[in-house]
Design a protein around this motif. Structure first.
Motif, PDB file in Angstrom:
ATOM      1  N   ASP A   3       0.902  -1.095   0.022  1.00  0.00           N
ATOM      2  CA  ASP A   3      -0.033  -0.010  -0.063  1.00  0.00           C
ATOM      3  C   ASP A   3       0.657   1.308   0.021  1.00  0.00           C
ATOM      4  O   ASP A   3       0.517   2.367   0.040  1.00  0.00           O
ATOM      5  N   SER A   4       2.104   1.019  -0.257  1.00  0.00           N
ATOM      6  CA  SER A   4       3.056   2.356  -0.182  1.00  0.00           C
ATOM      7  C   SER A   4       2.590   3.121  -1.467  1.00  0.00           C
ATOM      8  O   SER A   4       2.457   2.949  -2.556  1.00  0.00           O
ATOM      9  N   VAL A   5       2.705   4.465  -1.374  1.00  0.00           N
ATOM     10  CA  VAL A   5       2.670   5.540  -2.390  1.00  0.00           C
ATOM     11  C   VAL A   5       4.269   6.075  -2.493  1.00  0.00           C
ATOM     12  O   VAL A   5       4.642   6.756  -1.936  1.00  0.00           O
ATOM     13  N   ALA A   6       4.712   5.293  -3.368  1.00  0.00           N
ATOM     14  CA  ALA A   6       6.156   5.387  -3.731  1.00  0.00           C
ATOM     15  C   ALA A   6       6.514   5.892  -5.244  1.00  0.00           C
ATOM     16  O   ALA A   6       5.841   5.754  -5.902  1.00  0.00           O
ATOM     17  N   PRO A   7       7.667   6.657  -5.293  1.00  0.00           N
ATOM     18  CA  PRO A   7       7.825   7.000  -6.657  1.00  0.00           C
ATOM     19  C   PRO A   7       8.178   5.869  -7.500  1.00  0.00           C
ATOM     20  O   PRO A   7       8.670   4.924  -7.338  1.00  0.00           O
ATOM     21  N   SER A   8       7.915   6.054  -8.882  1.00  0.00           N
ATOM     22  CA  SER A   8       8.281   5.116 -10.065  1.00  0.00           C
ATOM     23  C   SER A   8       9.429   5.841 -10.930  1.00  0.00           C
ATOM     24  O   SER A   8      10.239   4.965 -11.321  1.00  0.00           O
ATOM     25  N   VAL A   9       9.346   7.035 -10.839  1.00  0.00           N
ATOM     26  CA  VAL A   9      10.110   7.908 -11.625  1.00  0.00           C
ATOM     27  C   VAL A   9      11.749   8.141 -10.804  1.00  0.00           C
ATOM     28  O   VAL A   9      11.195   8.467  -9.494  1.00  0.00           O
ATOM     29  N   SER A  10      12.585   8.064 -10.967  1.00  0.00           N
ATOM     30  CA  SER A  10      13.644   8.338 -10.389  1.00  0.00           C
ATOM     31  C   SER A  10      13.914   9.785  -9.888  1.00  0.00           C
ATOM     32  O   SER A  10      13.630  10.673 -10.835  1.00  0.00           O
ATOM     33  N   ILE A  11      14.119  10.149  -8.710  1.00  0.00           N
ATOM     34  CA  ILE A  11      14.123  11.494  -8.204  1.00  0.00           C
ATOM     35  C   ILE A  11      15.538  11.761  -7.915  1.00  0.00           C
ATOM     36  O   ILE A  11      16.259  11.079  -7.010  1.00  0.00           O
ATOM     37  N   THR A  12      15.787  13.216  -7.956  1.00  0.00           N
ATOM     38  CA  THR A  12      17.091  13.668  -7.386  1.00  0.00           C
ATOM     39  C   THR A  12      16.632  14.996  -6.647  1.00  0.00           C
ATOM     40  O   THR A  12      15.773  16.031  -7.155  1.00  0.00           O
ATOM     41  N   ASP A  13      16.902  14.807  -5.220  1.00  0.00           N
ATOM     42  CA  ASP A  13      16.775  16.228  -4.213  1.00  0.00           C
ATOM     43  C   ASP A  13      17.885  16.736  -4.137  1.00  0.00           C
ATOM     44  O   ASP A  13      18.776  16.604  -3.539  1.00  0.00           O
ATOM     45  N   ASP A  14      18.188  17.906  -5.153  1.00  0.00           N
ATOM     46  CA  ASP A  14      19.231  18.404  -5.231  1.00  0.00           C
ATOM     47  C   ASP A  14      19.674  19.285  -4.023  1.00  0.00           C
ATOM     48  O   ASP A  14      21.016  19.437  -3.793  1.00  0.00           O
ATOM     49  N   ALA A  74      13.068  10.666   2.856  1.00  0.00           N
ATOM     50  CA  ALA A  74      12.298  10.127   2.087  1.00  0.00           C
ATOM     51  C   ALA A  74      11.125  10.173   2.334  1.00  0.00           C
ATOM     52  O   ALA A  74       9.741  10.435   1.621  1.00  0.00           O
ATOM     53  N   LEU A  75      10.679  10.197   3.712  1.00  0.00           N
ATOM     54  CA  LEU A  75       9.189  10.296   4.372  1.00  0.00           C
ATOM     55  C   LEU A  75       8.819  11.684   4.415  1.00  0.00           C
ATOM     56  O   LEU A  75       7.362  11.792   4.403  1.00  0.00           O
ATOM     57  N   GLU A  76       9.573  12.716   4.347  1.00  0.00           N
ATOM     58  CA  GLU A  76       8.843  14.139   4.408  1.00  0.00           C
ATOM     59  C   GLU A  76       8.447  14.075   2.717  1.00  0.00           C
ATOM     60  O   GLU A  76       7.286  14.673   2.638  1.00  0.00           O
ATOM     61  N   LEU A  77       9.070  13.777   1.744  1.00  0.00           N
ATOM     62  CA  LEU A  77       8.595  13.867   0.457  1.00  0.00           C
ATOM     63  C   LEU A  77       7.593  12.845  -0.068  1.00  0.00           C
ATOM     64  O   LEU A  77       6.772  13.341  -1.035  1.00  0.00           O
ATOM     65  N   PHE A  78       7.405  11.855   0.716  1.00  0.00           N
ATOM     66  CA  PHE A  78       6.467  10.774   0.415  1.00  0.00           C
ATOM     67  C   PHE A  78       5.909  10.309   1.667  1.00  0.00           C
ATOM     68  O   PHE A  78       6.274   9.032   2.022  1.00  0.00           O
TER      69      PHE A  78
END
Length: 416
Positions: A285-296, A336-340
């Motif tokens: 049930d995770s809402v997780a990214p499928s596109v690779s993310i860069t947090d610059d 990771a938890l802040e963004l997702f």
């Protein structure tokens, strides 16, 4: 020609593959019991041409001072007596002016574009399965000033052929819907649809298996001890207590390359930059990214690897220290938890760190040394996997007496 490759990380194994493809008889030696068990083991998982901006840039010295003493800083210099780091830092500062940054970006991009092309061609040849995703890489920013600076960097990269496109917050969410919960915090981003992601460890092991089937010999549990030179050439390499002989020798030992090269009279300004990662198993049930993310802003990347999320990044300059610092590990999971916020980890993260081999310019060292049968393929920094296929194919060309395709400052050539 008999070629001995020292190192079985992603750079060493790709070197072995392309050398064998060029018709050479190749042996790989490594101290580990298998391929890709050190720096290539749990990295950020990106094939990121869009990440070609080097750490040495006009803003870097000010950022380093701002983060000094902060244990969870994206870039952390441990203050201690270290002549190697001091010498490296002086050369790093010399690469920070705009002219040097532009030149280094140009060189990295030329090799990175070629490397991505060679990787894609390799996938057409071999049935490699490494949780690859060809959905691009999305850089995100939560501060307007950082986003504005990134737009300038993206414009420069577009001049050199990178399809890095600025996007607003709404477009970020359209590209990666898992960001919807934090859309109001996003200042914007930029997107490179042609970039990729995947598991570098799995890729390297699959390629090592294919190389072995092609005739490449792998000698694992065989630590490299010494380069023996005589008459201005390499006479052999002592590894695992044996003297190994070849016609050409390739050093692909990452941040451990300088210590091996120095007694042979070869200098390599490469310093270990410790990077961390957290591998998070995802509940259904995770809402997780499928596109690779860069947090610059935090110097963190996030890549989906099947039912896992790899969160990796930061840089710590502390010699060859491989201790896991809890504060830096926890910062990865926290961000990771802040963004997702709807991420649902299935158990505790697996934390890891590895030593990325960083040159002051971020431009790797590829080509012939002052010893005519000794070659380097090292110093790739955070772009080891991104540049691996290109640097390996180019090195195979050089050793075979051919001119490599990319416009890159290869060692031991007049090509600029």
């Amino acid at each position: 020609m008999r070629v001995l490759v020292l190192g079985a990380g992603v750079v060493g194994v790709t070197s072995a593959w392309f050398l064998a493809e060029a018709g050479h008889e190749v042996t790989v030696v490594d101290r580990q019991p298998g391929a890709a068990l050190e720096t290539s083991f749990a990295n950020g998982g990106q094939i990121s041409v869009c990440h070609a901006e080097p750490w040495a840039n006009p803003r870097a010295p000010f950022k380093a001072l701002e983060w000094l003493g902060k244990e969870d800083a994206p870039l952390l210099f441990r203050l201690r007596y270290d002549p190697a780091l001091f010498a490296w830092s002086l050369r790093f500062l010399a690469n920070c002016p705009p002219g040097a940054t532009r030149r280094n970006i140009r060189d990295i991009i030329a090799l990175a574009l070629y490397s991505r092309q060679r990787l894609q061609a390799l996938r057409q040849t071999l049935p490699l399965d490494y949780d690859q995703r060809c959905q691009g890489i999305l850089h995100i920013f939560t501060q307007a000033a950082e986003f504005e600076a990134a737009c300038h960097a993206a414009a420069l990269m577009r001049e050199f052929g990178v399809d890095r496109e600025p996007v607003d917050a709404a477009r970020c969410v359209a590209i990666e819907p898992a960001l919807a919960a934090v859309q109001g915090r996003l200042a914007g981003g930029d997107y490179t649809p042609s970039d990729e992601s995947g598991d570098a460890h799995r890729f390297t092991q699959r390629l090592a298996e294919a190389a072995a089937a092609r005739g490449v010999q792998f000698r694992y549990n065989c630590p490299v001890e010494k380069i023996a030179s005589a008459g201005g050439r390499v006479a052999g390499v002592v590894a695992g207590g044996d003297l190994l002989l070849a016609d050409a020798y390739v050093v692909a030992l990452g941040s451990y390359s300088p210590a091996l090269l120095k007694p042979a009279g070869v200098k390599a300004c490469v310093y270990p930059g410790k990077g961390y990662s957290a591998t998070i198993a995802l509940s259904p049930d995770s809402v997780a990214p499928s596109v690779s993310i860069t947090d610059d802003e935090r110097k963190i990347v996030m890549s989906r690897l099947g039912n896992r999320l790899r969160v990796a990044g930061t840089a710590e300059f502390n010699g060859h220290n491989l201790d896991l610092t809890p504060v830096r590990c926890e910062a990865l999971l926290r961000r990771a938890l802040e963004l997702f916020p709807q991420l649902r980890p299935d158990g505790d993260p697996l934390y890891w760190c590895g030593l990325r081999p960083v040159t002051p310019s971020n431009v790797p060292l590829i080509g012939r040394t002052r010893l005519p049968n000794l070659w380097l393929n090292t110093g790739h920094g955070t772009l080891g996997w991104t540049l691996s296929c290109g640097s390996a194919a180019a090195l195979a060309d050089l050793i075979s007496g051919r001119r490599p395709e990319p416009d890159f400052p290869f060692l031991g050539t007049t090509k600029q």
